[in-house]
Design a protein around this motif. Structure first.
Motif, PDB file in Angstrom:
ATOM      1  N   GLY A 285       0.799  -1.225   0.000  1.00  0.00           N
ATOM      2  CA  GLY A 285       0.000   0.000   0.000  1.00  0.00           C
ATOM      3  C   GLY A 285       0.829   1.271   0.000  1.00  0.00           C
ATOM      4  O   GLY A 285       1.980   1.294  -0.417  1.00  0.00           O
TER       5      GLY A 285
ATOM      6  N   SER B 122      -3.153   0.106  -4.809  1.00  0.00           N
ATOM      7  CA  SER B 122      -2.306  -1.046  -4.524  1.00  0.00           C
ATOM      8  C   SER B 122      -1.129  -1.088  -5.499  1.00  0.00           C
ATOM      9  O   SER B 122      -1.255  -0.714  -6.658  1.00  0.00           O
ATOM     10  CB  SER B 122      -3.132  -2.324  -4.624  1.00  0.00           C
ATOM     11  OG  SER B 122      -2.440  -3.388  -4.030  1.00  0.00           O
TER      12      SER B 122
ATOM     13  N   GLU C 219       1.030  -3.866  -6.221  1.00  0.00           N
ATOM     14  CA  GLU C 219       1.569  -5.209  -6.465  1.00  0.00           C
ATOM     15  C   GLU C 219       2.490  -5.208  -7.674  1.00  0.00           C
ATOM     16  O   GLU C 219       2.244  -4.524  -8.657  1.00  0.00           O
ATOM     17  CB  GLU C 219       0.445  -6.224  -6.741  1.00  0.00           C
ATOM     18  CG  GLU C 219      -0.462  -6.482  -5.589  1.00  0.00           C
ATOM     19  CD  GLU C 219      -1.694  -5.612  -5.632  1.00  0.00           C
ATOM     20  OE1 GLU C 219      -1.740  -4.665  -6.435  1.00  0.00           O
ATOM     21  OE2 GLU C 219      -2.598  -5.883  -4.834  1.00  0.00           O
TER      22      GLU C 219
ATOM     23  N   PRO D 240      -2.008  -8.239  -2.096  1.00  0.00           N
ATOM     24  CA  PRO D 240      -2.394  -7.364  -0.985  1.00  0.00           C
ATOM     25  C   PRO D 240      -2.385  -8.119   0.338  1.00  0.00           C
ATOM     26  O   PRO D 240      -2.356  -9.356   0.365  1.00  0.00           O
ATOM     27  CB  PRO D 240      -3.823  -6.933  -1.337  1.00  0.00           C
ATOM     28  CG  PRO D 240      -4.022  -7.295  -2.764  1.00  0.00           C
ATOM     29  CD  PRO D 240      -3.069  -8.412  -3.072  1.00  0.00           C
TER      30      PRO D 240
END
Length: 167
Positions: free
Chosen positions: A73, A113, A115, A129
């Motif tokens: 995050g 997010s 990723e 996440p």
């Protein structure tokens, strides 16, 4: 059968013994899909520690797939993508792109997010996440492509354009 290793990145689980819910959720999904889960580990949000563990797992051929959960995050201590980028040799941006896109259909905050995914040696590393629900959803979005990618990494002859009834 592919070998998978799960790394949960969470200060509260590491320092405060808060129960890790995402790791076991991922174990269940992988086991149902026929993966052998060869290990799980909980690490703090520490870039050097995360990088070191990822590097060791890849270099010692401990797993074909490493899934991280957590640390993706905006918080200052969220450094899992940076730790992953520190060790990968090839970037695989499609996984993060599709996870954010599909998650955005569920919650508009999915765009926050970060990723990422990549390859080191013969191991695919994918960041997921931290919440059990989001980790589960995201893994399910990509799991068929993960298996195909791992087959390619193993050197198996595959037809990338033909996914049979999955297409």
């Amino acid at each position: 059968m592919f070998r998978a290793y799960i790394v949960t990145v969470s200060d509260s689980s590491y320092f405060e013994n808060k129960k890790d819910l995402s790791g076991p959720t991922l174990v269940n999904i992988l086991t149902e899909k026929g993966y052998e889960v060869v290990g799980r580990e909980i690490l703090p949000d520490d870039r050097e520690k995360i990088s070191s563990v990822l590097e060791m797992l890849c270099d010692e051929d401990k797993a074909d797939l490493i899934l991280t959960t957590g640390g993706t995050g905006f918080a200052k201590r969220d450094v899992t993508p940076e730790a992953t980028l520190d060790v990968i040799e090839k970037s695989v941006p499609g996984f993060g792109e599709i996870m954010r896109s599909k998650s955005f259909e569920i919650t508009k905050n999915a765009i926050l997010s970060r990723e990422t995914a990549g390859i080191r040696r013969d191991t695919l590393i994918i960041n997921l996440p931290g919440s059990p629900k989001a980790a589960s959803e995201n893994l399910n979005f990509i799991i068929d492509s993960v298996e195909h990618g791992l087959s390619i990494l193993r050197g198996e002859k595959t037809d990338c354009g033909n996914m049979g009834d999955k297409r």
